[in-house]
Design a protein around this motif. Structure first.
Motif, mmCIF file in Angstrom:
data_model
loop_
_atom_site.group_PDB
_atom_site.id
_atom_site.type_symbol
_atom_site.label_atom_id
_atom_site.label_comp_id
_atom_site.label_asym_id
_atom_site.label_seq_id
_atom_site.Cartn_x
_atom_site.Cartn_y
_atom_site.Cartn_z
ATOM 1 N N SER A 154 0.912 -1.281 -0.082
ATOM 2 C CA SER A 154 0.187 0.032 -0.628
ATOM 3 C C SER A 154 1.359 1.444 -0.169
ATOM 4 C CB SER A 154 -0.777 -0.389 1.525
ATOM 5 O OG SER A 154 -1.835 1.680 1.130
ATOM 6 N N PRO A 155 1.124 2.280 -0.891
ATOM 7 C CA PRO A 155 1.100 3.188 -0.820
ATOM 8 C C PRO A 155 0.474 4.309 -0.245
ATOM 9 C CG PRO A 155 0.882 2.687 -2.825
ATOM 10 C CD PRO A 155 -0.401 1.587 -2.783
ATOM 11 N N ARG A 156 -0.511 4.227 -0.055
ATOM 12 C CA ARG A 156 -1.006 4.749 1.410
ATOM 13 C C ARG A 156 -1.028 4.711 2.598
ATOM 14 N NH1 ARG A 156 -7.758 4.193 3.223
ATOM 15 N NH2 ARG A 156 -7.527 5.721 4.805
ATOM 16 N N VAL A 157 -0.148 3.276 3.526
ATOM 17 C CA VAL A 157 0.585 3.394 3.991
ATOM 18 C C VAL A 157 1.655 3.330 4.255
ATOM 19 C CG1 VAL A 157 1.101 1.274 5.557
ATOM 20 C CG2 VAL A 157 -1.056 1.174 4.496
ATOM 21 N N ALA A 158 2.083 3.566 3.033
ATOM 22 C CA ALA A 158 3.710 4.261 3.296
ATOM 23 C C ALA A 158 3.875 5.711 2.635
ATOM 24 C CB ALA A 158 4.366 3.560 2.084
ATOM 25 N N THR A 159 2.803 6.094 2.819
ATOM 26 C CA THR A 159 2.504 7.994 3.091
ATOM 27 C C THR A 159 1.794 8.937 3.588
ATOM 28 O OG1 THR A 159 1.199 8.233 0.651
ATOM 29 C CG2 THR A 159 3.669 7.982 0.220
ATOM 30 N N GLN A 160 0.670 7.387 4.127
ATOM 31 C CA GLN A 160 -0.561 8.761 5.035
ATOM 32 C C GLN A 160 0.003 8.227 6.246
ATOM 33 O OE1 GLN A 160 -3.835 8.319 2.283
ATOM 34 N NE2 GLN A 160 -3.280 9.687 1.265
ATOM 35 N N ASN A 161 0.433 7.279 6.938
ATOM 36 C CA ASN A 161 0.477 7.348 8.392
ATOM 37 C C ASN A 161 -0.841 6.945 8.614
ATOM 38 O OD1 ASN A 161 1.764 7.407 10.627
ATOM 39 N ND2 ASN A 161 1.672 9.550 11.487
ATOM 40 N N PRO A 162 -1.762 5.784 8.409
ATOM 41 C CA PRO A 162 -2.987 5.587 9.067
ATOM 42 C C PRO A 162 -2.644 4.855 10.144
ATOM 43 C CG PRO A 162 -2.061 3.954 6.993
ATOM 44 C CD PRO A 162 -1.451 5.089 7.382
ATOM 45 N N SER A 163 -4.027 5.032 10.907
ATOM 46 C CA SER A 163 -3.949 4.555 12.224
ATOM 47 C C SER A 163 -3.914 2.855 11.274
ATOM 48 C CB SER A 163 -4.616 3.759 12.630
ATOM 49 O OG SER A 163 -6.261 3.764 12.004
ATOM 50 N N ALA A 164 -3.299 1.792 13.066
ATOM 51 C CA ALA A 164 -3.034 0.500 12.699
ATOM 52 C C ALA A 164 -4.941 0.482 12.364
ATOM 53 C CB ALA A 164 -3.098 -0.289 14.060
ATOM 54 N N PRO A 165 -6.267 -0.254 12.760
ATOM 55 C CA PRO A 165 -6.760 -1.006 12.110
ATOM 56 C C PRO A 165 -7.669 -0.478 10.492
ATOM 57 C CG PRO A 165 -7.880 0.002 13.538
ATOM 58 C CD PRO A 165 -6.523 0.961 13.624
ATOM 59 N N VAL A 166 -7.002 0.846 9.494
ATOM 60 C CA VAL A 166 -6.911 0.965 8.649
ATOM 61 C C VAL A 166 -5.947 0.365 7.695
ATOM 62 C CG1 VAL A 166 -6.460 2.894 6.728
ATOM 63 C CG2 VAL A 166 -7.772 3.742 8.988
ATOM 64 N N ARG A 167 -4.334 0.388 8.970
ATOM 65 C CA ARG A 167 -3.359 -0.008 7.793
ATOM 66 C C ARG A 167 -3.427 -1.977 7.414
ATOM 67 N NH1 ARG A 167 0.323 2.154 10.864
ATOM 68 N NH2 ARG A 167 0.442 0.391 12.817
ATOM 69 N N ASP A 168 -4.351 -3.079 8.576
ATOM 70 C CA ASP A 168 -4.674 -4.170 9.202
ATOM 71 C C ASP A 168 -5.526 -3.958 8.059
ATOM 72 O OD1 ASP A 168 -3.334 -4.308 10.903
ATOM 73 O OD2 ASP A 168 -4.289 -4.143 12.749
ATOM 74 N N PHE A 169 -6.301 -2.974 8.112
ATOM 75 C CA PHE A 169 -7.917 -3.180 6.778
ATOM 76 C C PHE A 169 -7.166 -3.371 5.168
ATOM 77 C CE2 PHE A 169 -11.794 -2.746 3.664
ATOM 78 C CZ PHE A 169 -12.631 -3.581 4.521
ATOM 79 N N VAL A 170 -6.161 -2.623 4.738
ATOM 80 C CA VAL A 170 -5.768 -3.056 3.787
ATOM 81 C C VAL A 170 -4.922 -4.204 2.944
ATOM 82 C CG1 VAL A 170 -4.221 -0.932 2.306
ATOM 83 C CG2 VAL A 170 -6.095 -0.002 3.337
ATOM 84 N N VAL A 171 -4.252 -4.133 4.215
ATOM 85 C CA VAL A 171 -3.149 -5.502 3.790
ATOM 86 C C VAL A 171 -4.319 -6.735 3.909
ATOM 87 C CG1 VAL A 171 -1.076 -6.679 4.870
ATOM 88 C CG2 VAL A 171 -1.021 -4.336 5.448
ATOM 89 N N GLY A 172 -5.046 -6.258 5.038
ATOM 90 C CA GLY A 172 -5.574 -7.652 5.057
ATOM 91 C C GLY A 172 -6.557 -7.713 3.537
#
Ligand SMILES: Cc1cc2nc3c(=O)[nH]c(=O)nc-3n(C[C@H](O)[C@H](O)[C@H](O)COP(=O)(O)OP(=O)(O)OC[C@H]3O[C@@H](n4cnc5c(N)ncnc54)[C@H](O)[C@@H]3O)c2cc1C
Length: 406
Positions: free
Chosen positions: A290-308
């Motif tokens: 996820s480029p969003r995870v890399a650049t937008q510093n999202p919360s852990a639940p957002v990261r987990d949702f995107v990665v999942g």
């Protein structure tokens, strides 16, 4: 399982869609503005995290709707799904607005480092420590659940801008870091709309009586809300003038071995792959970390949702008996391309945002990348140039051209 246990999988999105189908007509149009709170199912679908990542697509939502309702009787739900499409088309037609927002957020982050009063005001708003009871509850609800009802988003954004007098860009950034459906277009343009920048001369002013009514008395604000708005500046950082030059598109050669690139903007490859030539030699699929995870510093639940969601998409590909090359970062993609033996990459078009920027970067670095656009977007986006109401008139035409029974 609570109503907020949203599994990042296509199967969960499909099940949620089927369960909400009976409620898409009258129940939705009558109830959609009422926010019963985070522990109640309420009248809205909460399909947004699935639509956001296209674990399910707008087209399959409307196709399912039409098996149960007419376009007229579910007009309100159809319009809301098309609001999403409209915002995405509008931002793609006005990319400078996104780039300027990114500049403004960079500037505000620098200001937080230097200006402790500003840093503390934003921190208090994000932590739900402003003393405005409903606002504080929504800030905590967002952080805890990754979701807010649409009306709560409107009230919250209005209080942020006009009562707390904080920059809308900082609020939009807070939302984008915490919403499971956090979307560059819907989020940025909705915040601009509240601030009066999107529909000129129209600002959204939160009203205590409206909040009492549409939360069914959960909140009955007595705090002093700003009764009117004030002009909000278009930009904070100096206005940008030039746009990056896009890389030239390459043609897809069906004879060449091809790698399929999945990314977080469009993970329902099952329907998208019908755009590929049937004789295309696909050597496997790879997912872009996820480029969003890399650049937008999202919360852990957002990261987990995107990665999942990325893993779910790649897992489905693998279960269909085909080669999967894993989830890889942008920098590692050229090497994966070489190892896979493919000579070209094919991928869905990503709307403006971090994924599109990453794809542009790969193309500019000479990676042979071919982007194919879904007919849904190709038919809709050209109409997203003015306001939503002229766009909405095109909905029956768009659906007919897609072959839907309207
Ligand atoms: C300040 C603000 C920020 C927002 N940020 C986002 C965001 O980052 N991502 C996002 O998807 N939506 C955003 N929205 C729009 C809207 O609030 C959410 O799409 C909606 O609340 C999602 O909940 P739902 O799935 O239960 O919606 P439902 O009411 O069940 O609607 C069905 C689908 O239609 C689409 N939709 C509904 N309302 C809107 C709308 N007003 N604009 C665009 N699409 C809509 C969504 O994809 C949604 O899943 C924002 C709205 C505001 C006011």
């Amino acid at each position: 399982m609570t109503i907020f246990d949203l599994k990042p999988s296509r199967a969960a999105g499909v099940a949620k869609l089927a369960a909400f189908l009976p409620a898409m007509g009258r129940a939705y149009s009558d109830g959609r503005n009422t926010d019963l709170g985070p522990d109640q199912p309420g009248f809205v679908s909460r399909l947004s995290p699935y639509l956001r990542h296209r674990l399910i697509t707008e087209q399959e939502v409307i196709e399912a709707l039409l098996t149960r309702h007419s376009l007229g009787s579910a007009n309100s739900f159809v319009s809301e799904v098309f609001w999403r499409t409209y915002w995405k088309g509008w931002l793609n037609n006005h990319p400078i607005v996104w780039l300027q927002y990114e500049e403004d957020v960079r500037l505000l982050n620098a200001r937080k480092a230097d200006d402790s009063a500003f840093r503390e005001s934003v921190a208090a708003a994000e932590a739900g420590n402003t003393g405005i009871r409903c606002f504080d509850a929504w800030a905590r609800e967002l952080v805890q659940t990754g979701y807010l009802h649409n009306h709560a988003r409107m009230w919250f954004a209005s209080l942020w801008v006009f009562t707390l007098k904080l920059p809308w860009q900082a609020g939009a950034d807070f939302f984008l870091r915490h919403l499971l459906d956090g979307d560059c277009a819907a989020n940025t343009l909705s915040w601009r709309w509240v601030a009066g920048l999107q529909t000129r001369g129209k600002q959204y002013i939160a009203d205590p009586e409206n909040i009492r009514r549409f939360t069914q008395g959960r909140f009955a604000p007595t705090e002093a809300f700003a009764p009117t708005g004030f002009p909000v500046a278009e930009t904070l950082a100096p206005p940008l003038s030039a746009l990056p030059v896009p890389a030239l598109p390459i043609a897809l050669d069906p004879q060449k071995p091809t790698l399929l690139l999945l990314h977080e903007e469009d993970l329902a490859w099952e329907s998208w792959q019908s755009l590929l030539p049937s004789n295309l030699a696909i050597v496997g699929a790879v997912a872009l970390a996820s480029p969003r995870v890399a650049t937008q510093n999202p919360s852990a639940p957002v990261r987990d949702f995107v990665v999942g969601a990325l893993h779910d998409s790649l897992g489905r590909w693998q279960h269909s008996g085909r080669q999967a090359w894993g989830v890889v970062a942008q920098a590692a993609l050229p090497e994966t391309l070489a190892i896979s033996g493919a000579a070209q990459i094919v991928t869905p078009v990503a709307p403006i945002g971090p994924t599109a920027t990453a794809l542009d970067g790969l193309a500019a670095a000479g990676v042979p990348l071919r982007r194919l656009q879904r007919p849904w977007d190709a038919l809709s986006w050209p109409f997203a140039t003015k306001g939503f109401f002229p766009f909405r008139e095109k909905i029956p035409k768009i659906l007919r051209e897609l072959g839907l029974p309207v």
